[in-house]
Design a protein around this motif. Structure first.
Motif, PDB file in Angstrom:
ATOM      1  N   GLY A 183       0.804  -1.203   0.000  1.00 53.00           N
ATOM      2  CA  GLY A 183       0.000   0.000   0.000  1.00 53.00           C
ATOM      3  C   GLY A 183       0.843   1.262   0.000  1.00 53.00           C
ATOM      4  N   ALA A 184       0.288   2.316  -0.547  1.00 50.94           N
ATOM      5  CA  ALA A 184       0.970   3.599  -0.621  1.00 50.94           C
ATOM      6  C   ALA A 184       0.443   4.535   0.449  1.00 50.94           C
ATOM      7  CB  ALA A 184       0.761   4.226  -2.007  1.00 50.94           C
ATOM      8  N   SER A 185       1.328   5.136   1.188  1.00 55.25           N
ATOM      9  CA  SER A 185       0.915   6.174   2.121  1.00 55.25           C
ATOM     10  C   SER A 185       0.455   7.393   1.316  1.00 55.25           C
ATOM     11  CB  SER A 185       2.076   6.553   3.039  1.00 55.25           C
ATOM     12  OG  SER A 185       3.176   7.032   2.272  1.00 55.25           O
ATOM     13  N   VAL A 186      -0.437   8.175   1.890  1.00 53.90           N
ATOM     14  CA  VAL A 186      -0.936   9.385   1.235  1.00 53.90           C
ATOM     15  C   VAL A 186      -0.828  10.540   2.219  1.00 53.90           C
ATOM     16  CG1 VAL A 186      -2.897  10.523   0.130  1.00 53.90           C
ATOM     17  CG2 VAL A 186      -2.548   8.064  -0.193  1.00 53.90           C
ATOM     18  N   LYS A 187      -0.015  11.526   1.847  1.00 49.54           N
ATOM     19  CA  LYS A 187       0.189  12.694   2.697  1.00 49.54           C
ATOM     20  C   LYS A 187      -0.012  13.954   1.858  1.00 49.54           C
ATOM     21  CE  LYS A 187       3.640  10.245   5.472  1.00 49.54           C
ATOM     22  NZ  LYS A 187       5.022  10.259   6.004  1.00 49.54           N
ATOM     23  N   ALA A 188      -0.575  14.976   2.462  1.00 48.92           N
ATOM     24  CA  ALA A 188      -0.766  16.248   1.766  1.00 48.92           C
ATOM     25  C   ALA A 188      -0.786  17.373   2.788  1.00 48.92           C
ATOM     26  CB  ALA A 188      -2.051  16.250   0.943  1.00 48.92           C
ATOM     27  N   GLU A 189      -0.308  18.525   2.347  1.00 47.74           N
ATOM     28  CA  GLU A 189      -0.310  19.711   3.205  1.00 47.74           C
ATOM     29  C   GLU A 189      -0.643  20.927   2.353  1.00 47.74           C
ATOM     30  OE1 GLU A 189       2.682  22.207   6.169  1.00 47.74           O
ATOM     31  OE2 GLU A 189       3.236  20.203   5.447  1.00 47.74           O
ATOM     32  N   PRO A 217      -0.264   3.353   4.722  1.00 46.53           N
ATOM     33  CA  PRO A 217      -0.577   2.340   3.703  1.00 46.53           C
ATOM     34  C   PRO A 217      -1.712   1.430   4.169  1.00 46.53           C
ATOM     35  CG  PRO A 217       1.793   2.534   3.972  1.00 46.53           C
ATOM     36  CD  PRO A 217       1.174   3.362   5.064  1.00 46.53           C
ATOM     37  N   GLY A 218      -2.602   1.083   3.251  1.00 42.68           N
ATOM     38  CA  GLY A 218      -3.731   0.226   3.594  1.00 42.68           C
ATOM     39  C   GLY A 218      -4.901   0.955   4.200  1.00 42.68           C
ATOM     40  N   SER A 219      -4.886   2.284   4.143  1.00 39.28           N
ATOM     41  CA  SER A 219      -5.995   3.071   4.697  1.00 39.28           C
ATOM     42  C   SER A 219      -7.173   3.110   3.734  1.00 39.28           C
ATOM     43  CB  SER A 219      -5.539   4.511   4.974  1.00 39.28           C
ATOM     44  OG  SER A 219      -4.562   4.562   5.977  1.00 39.28           O
ATOM     45  N   LEU A 220      -8.353   3.344   4.292  1.00 38.92           N
ATOM     46  CA  LEU A 220      -9.560   3.598   3.505  1.00 38.92           C
ATOM     47  C   LEU A 220      -9.848   5.091   3.612  1.00 38.92           C
ATOM     48  CD1 LEU A 220     -12.046   2.623   1.896  1.00 38.92           C
ATOM     49  CD2 LEU A 220     -13.189   2.230   4.094  1.00 38.92           C
ATOM     50  N   ILE A 221      -9.709   5.801   2.491  1.00 41.77           N
ATOM     51  CA  ILE A 221      -9.851   7.250   2.463  1.00 41.77           C
ATOM     52  C   ILE A 221     -11.083   7.604   1.644  1.00 41.77           C
ATOM     53  CG2 ILE A 221      -8.736   9.448   1.893  1.00 41.77           C
ATOM     54  CD1 ILE A 221      -6.065   7.824   1.813  1.00 41.77           C
ATOM     55  N   VAL A 263       2.647  10.495  -2.300  1.00 43.40           N
ATOM     56  CA  VAL A 263       1.925   9.232  -2.445  1.00 43.40           C
ATOM     57  C   VAL A 263       2.955   8.122  -2.605  1.00 43.40           C
ATOM     58  CG1 VAL A 263       0.256   7.916  -3.799  1.00 43.40           C
ATOM     59  CG2 VAL A 263      -0.051  10.383  -3.501  1.00 43.40           C
ATOM     60  N   GLY A 264       2.991   7.222  -1.652  1.00 41.05           N
ATOM     61  CA  GLY A 264       3.990   6.163  -1.703  1.00 41.05           C
ATOM     62  C   GLY A 264       5.411   6.702  -1.681  1.00 41.05           C
ATOM     63  N   GLY A 265       5.611   7.842  -1.029  1.00 38.81           N
ATOM     64  CA  GLY A 265       6.943   8.439  -0.948  1.00 38.81           C
ATOM     65  C   GLY A 265       7.310   9.309  -2.134  1.00 38.81           C
ATOM     66  N   HIS A 266       6.438   9.371  -3.145  1.00 35.08           N
ATOM     67  CA  HIS A 266       6.698  10.181  -4.329  1.00 35.08           C
ATOM     68  C   HIS A 266       6.029  11.544  -4.157  1.00 35.08           C
ATOM     69  CE1 HIS A 266       8.306   6.603  -6.184  1.00 35.08           C
ATOM     70  NE2 HIS A 266       7.151   5.973  -6.051  1.00 35.08           N
ATOM     71  N   ARG A 267       6.788  12.595  -4.262  1.00 35.49           N
ATOM     72  CA  ARG A 267       6.287  13.937  -3.993  1.00 35.49           C
ATOM     73  C   ARG A 267       5.605  14.522  -5.225  1.00 35.49           C
ATOM     74  NH1 ARG A 267       7.626  17.601   0.126  1.00 35.49           N
ATOM     75  NH2 ARG A 267       7.305  19.804  -0.374  1.00 35.49           N
ATOM     76  N   ALA A 272      -8.645  -2.796   1.109  1.00 38.77           N
ATOM     77  CA  ALA A 272      -7.716  -2.146   2.035  1.00 38.77           C
ATOM     78  C   ALA A 272      -7.094  -3.161   2.994  1.00 38.77           C
ATOM     79  CB  ALA A 272      -8.433  -1.051   2.811  1.00 38.77           C
ATOM     80  N   ALA A 273      -7.879  -4.161   3.387  1.00 39.80           N
ATOM     81  CA  ALA A 273      -7.371  -5.189   4.290  1.00 39.80           C
ATOM     82  C   ALA A 273      -6.256  -6.005   3.642  1.00 39.80           C
ATOM     83  CB  ALA A 273      -8.507  -6.115   4.728  1.00 39.80           C
ATOM     84  N   ARG A 274      -6.208  -6.012   2.329  1.00 39.16           N
ATOM     85  CA  ARG A 274      -5.138  -6.701   1.609  1.00 39.16           C
ATOM     86  C   ARG A 274      -3.859  -5.872   1.569  1.00 39.16           C
ATOM     87  NH1 ARG A 274      -6.762 -10.775  -2.296  1.00 39.16           N
ATOM     88  NH2 ARG A 274      -8.924 -11.375  -1.951  1.00 39.16           N
ATOM     89  N   GLY A 275      -3.919  -4.655   2.088  1.00 34.99           N
ATOM     90  CA  GLY A 275      -2.742  -3.798   2.126  1.00 34.99           C
ATOM     91  C   GLY A 275      -2.733  -2.693   1.105  1.00 34.99           C
ATOM     92  N   ILE A 276      -3.756  -2.631   0.254  1.00 34.90           N
ATOM     93  CA  ILE A 276      -3.834  -1.607  -0.783  1.00 34.90           C
ATOM     94  C   ILE A 276      -4.573  -0.392  -0.236  1.00 34.90           C
ATOM     95  CG2 ILE A 276      -4.679  -1.067  -3.100  1.00 34.90           C
ATOM     96  CD1 ILE A 276      -4.592  -4.099  -3.675  1.00 34.90           C
ATOM     97  N   THR A 277      -3.984   0.768  -0.362  1.00 35.14           N
ATOM     98  CA  THR A 277      -4.652   1.996   0.063  1.00 35.14           C
ATOM     99  C   THR A 277      -5.789   2.302  -0.896  1.00 35.14           C
ATOM    100  OG1 THR A 277      -2.546   2.803   0.907  1.00 35.14           O
ATOM    101  CG2 THR A 277      -4.307   4.431   0.631  1.00 35.14           C
TER     102      THR A 277
END
Length: 279
Positions: free
Chosen positions: A6-12, A33-37, A67-71, A207-212
């Motif tokens: 899964g990819a983390s998702v961050k934003a500011e 990663p693996g969140s339901l957004i 997203v997944g460490g990619h800016r 999401a439970a499979r690890g996919i965001t």
């Protein structure tokens, strides 16, 4: 399918502005990663533009995201490689002229052509076919779509699918590439209460499979991480102008004001994708 990561998702202070107004702005999130957004808001409030921006299909004009460490916006192409689109009207619609089997084979072919390692193309044809069939079977299981329950099984025409079945098929095709992020637009559009419950259950299982999972909706479930968009100020025109700036045309923007509300979010998206790259 390959084991998902899964990819983390961050934003500011993430935003996208067109010539005459903001599509969205001030978005902030920090999801593991693996969140339901869930992107919650009324149609025309910038939901689809936000989805396309977070998946690397539209270029933001304010703030940043990762997203997944990619800016973003610097690494849009890298984000596109790990973020798959489920159903997004006007962007990656299912082909109504195909059967379900044909649509799945086409999806597997495209994934192999664009996303598979070069060495996989050197395998014998029979081995490649068997691998594609196994990948399709795994994706269908993950999407909860049993072809045997369809009116004509795998020969059922895509145009004859119920709305929830279409969602499941689109999700299965998206999962063929083992993405880190799965994004869906208008998840609850034209679904009954029961079907809406089933749709969210599907996304929880993904999401439970690890996919965001990132899903646009009118009403988010209680267990989702919620990003809310707001109705447009009358003096700050709708997101169509932002889509036009990201790659649309004047006619795209003009057409936005005349079409049904349920399609407002996606106008200009085709052109934005053409500029940004393959969905």
């Amino acid at each position: 399918m390959d084991s998902p990561h899964g990819a983390s998702v961050k934003a500011e202070d993430f935003g996208l502005k067109g010539p005459r107004g903001w599509a969205f702005r001030g978005v902030g999130i920090d999801a593991a990663p693996g969140s339901l957004i869930a992107v919650e808001g009324p149609s025309g409030s910038g939901r689809t533009c936000l989805l396309l921006a977070l998946t690397g299909r539209m270029k933001p004009t304010r703030g940043h995201a990762e997203v997944g460490g990619h800016r973003l916006p610097k690494k849009m192409s890298a984000v596109r490689r790990i973020a798959a689109l489920g159903p997004v009207s006007g962007v990656n619609d299912l082909d109504q002229a195909l059967t379900v089997a044909e649509q799945l084979r086409e999806g597997a072919l495209l994934q192999r052509h664009y996303g598979a390692p070069v060495r996989s193309m050197l395998r014998p044809r029979a081995e490649r076919r068997a691998a594609a069939e196994a990948r399709i079977a795994a994706a269908l299981e993950a999407a909860g779509l049993d072809l045997a329950t369809l009116p004509k099984a795998e020969r059922t025409s895509v145009r004859d699918l119920e709305r929830l079945e279409s969602v499941r098929l689109s999700v299965a095709i998206a999962l063929l590439g083992s993405p880190g992020l799965l994004a869906l637009d208008d998840l609850d559009l034209k679904l009954s209460d029961t079907e809406r419950t089933e749709a969210w259950a599907l996304l929880r299982s993904v999401a439970a499979r690890g996919i965001t999972v990132l899903a646009v909706c009118s009403e988010a479930p209680a267990d989702a991480i919620v990003l809310r968009t707001c109705p447009k100020d009358p003096d700050a025109p709708a997101e169509a102008e932002a889509a036009a700036e990201a790659g649309g045309t004047k006619s795209d923007t003009e057409n936005d004001t005349t079409n049904d509300a349920e399609n407002d979010d996606t106008k200009g998206a085709d052109d934005a994708l053409a500029e940004a790259g393959r969905a």
